[in-house]
Enzyme design. Structure first.
Site, PDB file in Angstrom:
ATOM      1  N   GLY A 185      25.213 -26.533  12.141  1.00  0.00           N
ATOM      2  CA  GLY A 185      24.320 -27.642  12.458  1.00  0.00           C
ATOM      3  C   GLY A 185      25.075 -28.781  13.124  1.00  0.00           C
ATOM      4  N   ASN A 193      30.303 -32.295   3.159  1.00  0.00           N
ATOM      5  CA  ASN A 193      31.405 -32.918   3.891  1.00  0.00           C
ATOM      6  C   ASN A 193      32.566 -33.137   2.920  1.00  0.00           C
ATOM      7  OD1 ASN A 193      31.128 -35.559   2.592  1.00  0.00           O
ATOM      8  ND2 ASN A 193      29.308 -35.815   3.852  1.00  0.00           N
ATOM      9  N   ASP A 248      13.221 -23.437   3.773  1.00  0.00           N
ATOM     10  CA  ASP A 248      14.021 -24.575   3.323  1.00  0.00           C
ATOM     11  C   ASP A 248      14.897 -24.125   2.159  1.00  0.00           C
ATOM     12  OD1 ASP A 248      14.958 -26.954   2.206  1.00  0.00           O
ATOM     13  OD2 ASP A 248      13.012 -27.949   2.257  1.00  0.00           O
ATOM     14  N   ILE A 249      16.190 -24.301   2.283  1.00  0.00           N
ATOM     15  CA  ILE A 249      17.107 -23.840   1.233  1.00  0.00           C
ATOM     16  C   ILE A 249      16.856 -24.548  -0.088  1.00  0.00           C
ATOM     17  CG2 ILE A 249      19.017 -25.438   1.741  1.00  0.00           C
ATOM     18  CD1 ILE A 249      20.838 -22.831   1.323  1.00  0.00           C
ATOM     19  N   VAL A 292      21.959 -30.179   6.163  1.00  0.00           N
ATOM     20  CA  VAL A 292      21.713 -29.448   4.913  1.00  0.00           C
ATOM     21  C   VAL A 292      22.173 -30.282   3.716  1.00  0.00           C
ATOM     22  CG1 VAL A 292      22.396 -27.412   3.565  1.00  0.00           C
ATOM     23  CG2 VAL A 292      21.820 -27.167   5.976  1.00  0.00           C
ATOM     24  N   ASP A 293      23.321 -30.904   3.833  1.00  0.00           N
ATOM     25  CA  ASP A 293      23.879 -31.714   2.746  1.00  0.00           C
ATOM     26  C   ASP A 293      22.902 -32.813   2.334  1.00  0.00           C
ATOM     27  OD1 ASP A 293      25.802 -32.621   0.914  1.00  0.00           O
ATOM     28  OD2 ASP A 293      26.915 -33.750   2.421  1.00  0.00           O
TER      29      ASP A 293
END
Length: 171
Positions: free
Chosen positions: A120, A24, A10-11, A33-34
């Protein structure tokens, strides 16, 4: 020379100087991810995005905020092209990685984590997304010492490892 590795995980849990957010254009949080980064960082991250990017951010560009509640000190936000919406200019995807590294240099970042930008919910074809990431990170002049490409899924992680190993075979 930059140390480029793949990480399965997980980042948001990476203990690096900066993580990259596949944001975005509006810079107000989102899905994928965002959304994960915004949830983990807490409301302070959204507030910084609103203050620093009142008009949002252009596709292919990058900017920074603090990491708020994340282990990383910084979040470098970059807006990838939305392949599913017809944004298919590969140069925009390349620009995301270059601009993120430029911002990292401005901040004095030495270790950072990248997701696979646009791969993604934006639908960029995975094999090309991985090639763009690996090749651009490896070829972009930077003072960053270590870059991790963080893949949440096992299959994606293995594909990233395969491309890194093919580009940089061990001696």
């Amino acid at each position: 020379m930059i140390e480029l590795t793949a990480v399965h995980g997980d980042i948001t849990g990476q203990h690096v100087d900066a993580i990259v957010n596949a944001a975005n254009n509006r810079m107000r949080g989102g899905g994928g991810v965002d959304g994960a980064i915004h949830r983990a960082a807490g409301p302070r991250l959204l507030q910084e995005c609103i203050e620093r990017f009142p008009e949002g951010l252009a596709t292919g560009d990058a900017g920074w905020t603090t990491g708020a509640d994340l282990p990383a000190r910084w979040v470098i936000h970059t807006v990838g092209p939305n392949y599913n919406a017809g944004e298919r200019d590969r140069n925009l995807l390349v620009s995301c990685y270059r601009r993120a590294l430029e911002v990292a240099d401005e901040l004095g970042v030495r270790r950072m984590g990248f997701p696979l930008i646009s791969a993604g919910i934006y639908g960029w074809p995975l094999p090309d997304a991985i090639e763009v990431a690996v090749d651009t990170i490896a070829r972009t002049p930077t003072r960053v010492d270590e870059v991790r490409i963080v893949a949440l899924g096992e299959a994606m992680y293995e594909r990233v490892c395969d491309i890194i190993d093919a580009r940089f075979p061990s001696a």
